[in-house]
Design a protein around this motif. Sequence first.
Motif, PDB file in Angstrom:
ATOM      1  N   THR A   1     -13.061   6.347  -0.659  1.00  0.00           N
ATOM      2  CA  THR A   1     -12.565   5.103  -0.401  1.00  0.00           C
ATOM      3  C   THR A   1     -11.673   5.218   0.600  1.00  0.00           C
ATOM      4  OG1 THR A   1     -12.770   4.604  -2.868  1.00  0.00           O
ATOM      5  CG2 THR A   1     -11.447   3.100  -1.555  1.00  0.00           C
ATOM      6  N   GLU A   2     -11.796   4.324   1.729  1.00  0.00           N
ATOM      7  CA  GLU A   2     -10.913   4.223   2.915  1.00  0.00           C
ATOM      8  C   GLU A   2      -9.475   3.873   2.434  1.00  0.00           C
ATOM      9  OE1 GLU A   2     -12.828   2.019   5.775  1.00  0.00           O
ATOM     10  OE2 GLU A   2     -13.842   3.955   6.525  1.00  0.00           O
ATOM     11  N   PHE A   3      -8.404   4.346   2.998  1.00  0.00           N
ATOM     12  CA  PHE A   3      -7.282   3.852   2.631  1.00  0.00           C
ATOM     13  C   PHE A   3      -6.522   3.231   4.161  1.00  0.00           C
ATOM     14  CE2 PHE A   3      -2.533   5.075   1.847  1.00  0.00           C
ATOM     15  CZ  PHE A   3      -2.249   3.709   1.503  1.00  0.00           C
ATOM     16  N   THR A   4      -5.783   4.072   4.773  1.00  0.00           N
ATOM     17  CA  THR A   4      -5.556   3.591   6.248  1.00  0.00           C
ATOM     18  C   THR A   4      -6.401   3.396   7.114  1.00  0.00           C
ATOM     19  OG1 THR A   4      -5.132   5.936   7.080  1.00  0.00           O
ATOM     20  CG2 THR A   4      -3.006   4.955   5.861  1.00  0.00           C
TER      21      THR A   4
ATOM     22  N   SER B   1      -6.083   9.189   4.723  1.00  0.00           N
ATOM     23  CA  SER B   1      -6.711   7.910   5.487  1.00  0.00           C
ATOM     24  C   SER B   1      -7.920   7.672   4.536  1.00  0.00           C
ATOM     25  CB  SER B   1      -7.516   8.618   6.745  1.00  0.00           C
ATOM     26  OG  SER B   1      -8.303   9.708   6.315  1.00  0.00           O
ATOM     27  N   SER B   2      -8.201   8.641   3.672  1.00  0.00           N
ATOM     28  CA  SER B   2      -9.292   8.146   2.395  1.00  0.00           C
ATOM     29  C   SER B   2      -8.863   8.900   1.223  1.00  0.00           C
ATOM     30  CB  SER B   2     -10.894   8.434   3.044  1.00  0.00           C
ATOM     31  OG  SER B   2     -11.413   7.855   4.013  1.00  0.00           O
TER      32      SER B   2
ATOM     33  N   SER C   1     -10.074   0.935  -5.698  1.00  0.00           N
ATOM     34  CA  SER C   1     -10.037  -0.218  -5.007  1.00  0.00           C
ATOM     35  C   SER C   1      -8.601  -0.456  -4.403  1.00  0.00           C
ATOM     36  CB  SER C   1     -10.462  -1.693  -5.875  1.00  0.00           C
ATOM     37  OG  SER C   1     -10.245  -2.570  -4.811  1.00  0.00           O
TER      38      SER C   1
ATOM     39  N   ALA D   1       0.899  -1.114  -0.192  1.00  0.00           N
ATOM     40  CA  ALA D   1      -0.154   0.118   0.089  1.00  0.00           C
ATOM     41  C   ALA D   1       1.073   1.230   0.075  1.00  0.00           C
ATOM     42  CB  ALA D   1      -0.880  -0.056   1.264  1.00  0.00           C
TER      43      ALA D   1
ATOM     44  N   ALA E   1      -9.120   1.592   6.484  1.00  0.00           N
ATOM     45  CA  ALA E   1      -9.538   0.509   6.195  1.00  0.00           C
ATOM     46  C   ALA E   1      -8.228  -0.776   6.842  1.00  0.00           C
ATOM     47  CB  ALA E   1      -9.472   0.117   4.814  1.00  0.00           C
TER      48      ALA E   1
ATOM     49  N   ASN F   1      -6.342  -0.829  -0.388  1.00  0.00           N
ATOM     50  CA  ASN F   1      -6.192  -0.549   1.000  1.00  0.00           C
ATOM     51  C   ASN F   1      -4.798  -1.350   1.330  1.00  0.00           C
ATOM     52  OD1 ASN F   1      -7.310  -3.281   1.059  1.00  0.00           O
ATOM     53  ND2 ASN F   1      -9.207  -2.387   1.154  1.00  0.00           N
TER      54      ASN F   1
END
Length: 684
Positions: free
Chosen positions: A606-609, A534-535, A372, A341, A611, A374
């Motif tokens: 879309t959540e990143f961290t 974070s998103s 998509s 990531a 998630a 994470n």
Amino acid sequence: MKIKNILVSGLGVLALTACNDFLEVDAPSSFTNEIVYGSTTQANYALNGVYAGMLSGNSFGNLLYNGLMLNSDVDFVTNSNTSLNEKSPRRFDVNSADGNVEKLWNALYANIESANAFINGMETSGLLNGEDAEKANHMVGEAKVIRAINYYELMCYYGDVPFTTQSSYNTQEFAPDVKSRVEIANILINDLKAAAEKMYSDKTANIESVEHISQEAAYAMIARIALQAGGYSLNHEAGDTKNYKMTRPENYQDYYQIALEYTDKIISAGGHSLSKSYRDFFVDECNFKVAAGDDAIFEIPFAKETSGNFGYAQGPSVAKNTENEAPFEFGLCNGGVRTTAFYRYQFGENDLRKEYVCGMWNYSAQGVPTVSFNFTMNNNKWSKLWCQSGLGKKTEGSTGINFPYIRYADVLLMNAEAENELNGPTTKAKNALKQVRERAFRGADNQSLMVNDYVDALSTKKDFLKAVLDERKWEFAGENMRWKDLVRNNLYAETITYTFLLYLSAAEDAASSAQYYNEVMAHDGIDYQNILPSSVYSCGVDKHSKNPNFPNGSIYQRFILNEDHPASKPAVTPDKYTLTDKYGTYTYKTDKQMGGSSDSKEWIETEFTTAFQKDGTVRQEIYHSLSGYIYGLETGNIYVKNNSHNDVPFNITNTDYPAVRYMLPYPAEIIARSSGKYRQYYGY
């Protein structure tokens, strides 16, 4: 144009020269050596069979670049298993009964058997001293390089292995003696040194294309094997089946000298350059364009609908509908070969490789692009979507996209690494590194800063080695090199440790606070807390061809507002924005306009961290994706495997990292067939 005769003639001859699996040989062919090696024309069919063996999905056609490309700080596959299942070699969790362990072993030894049979046949045929001796000797050199390639991979994965240069048909020896990897390397290096001088150079008209092995490819394999031999690897004391440690030969610098000498030969020959852009080189591969004289020195020549999963396993995934069809003519894509990531956030500013390789969306069965990512990100280096014409809506693998097994960029960086080890960061070493970085920053506003200033500032061997290994990290994602580079320099354990801690810190930080974040940021030299979003917020955009980093203007894409920095969700809808970036202006599209069901006009979050944890709890993928070496528990405790493969508490102040047991065990079936001749080590 790609060469097809390797497949057309080679697959038919393959059965004449290779066994199905090691230690078990098929009945001898009715074709005699007098027929197969009666002329160089006839022998060429047998040589094509040697090449054809490399196309197997159990080796170079898929497994080496998918299921057995081990996790690192670049290539990464997650795992949520809370206990070891011994079927996950990428997280160092495998046993001798694992199917992939045996498949790879058998495939590589089948290739070696095929090469040995060809070499032995040619050496007894009289062709090497006949009227066409020049061509015959070159052909033997090609087979010797293929043999060396397969032994190289065996040594990387299994360490000391059974070794022979004789066909089992000749010797009836089905369980050759195990030799140390250094002894094998010495034999292969000396063998290739002699063979290479009788081979054609890339610069001559006698080489059809980079799909055939040249003198330069032979030189490059000498250098690659020498660096492996001179580098660190996992070893054990004589007779000790349990414990292991990282060691290197006392005369390791002799091997670096060999690597330097033979990469010098390639560079001074002047037959290769990095003229194409990084993106164009790989996009051309996806369009079956084989170009001599550029980055590729040797490409494994796959063929459409027959072999090779490159571009199916990489790139954006494309889902199928109820009729098992993709939404467009390019076909279905798995997209399972991915990066960490964090890989995107470790490149230098304006590095063109980052924007091209690091993909951030996939496609639904309706053809709607959806962000998509994470735990991992797409590796867009190859993709079926880059093909100018589709392969068919129901097609999956067997893309026919070539794999550049030996690249000039690798030669330059091996040269820089060897020169630095022997003589420090000399002007010669710096010039080799600069050539690779020049392509990466070609045309960028900060090119001089990121190439000349960056390299010239490297004044110590340690700093220069780090820069070379960083360059390899950014250059070779998905090419099964990163873990090998780290092993060779005894940095694998440290890197795996900090990769685990980075994932853990980002997950903990998203929930509350992170215990190790400061140490991780100091180690990597990157302020992750102020870089990672974070998103991310995105919207669909019309089909276009303005963005060169997504080389398919015929399908919908996404506009991402904050790829590389934190941001709050915008207060206004995207259609009220002017959607522009440095590549152009884009027309906003809702999911429904792109073929989906939603018609809401808003930025999609879309959540990143965030998630990385759920309801304030760190996800199991964070704790267990590397658990064959290091893992965490919900209690907060972290454990690492020591050099006897036992769990011990992790202590960040201990910089004497236990070795990673990256090596695969011998297949159980091979142990059984050897009647006690072979045995397991490293605690297997």
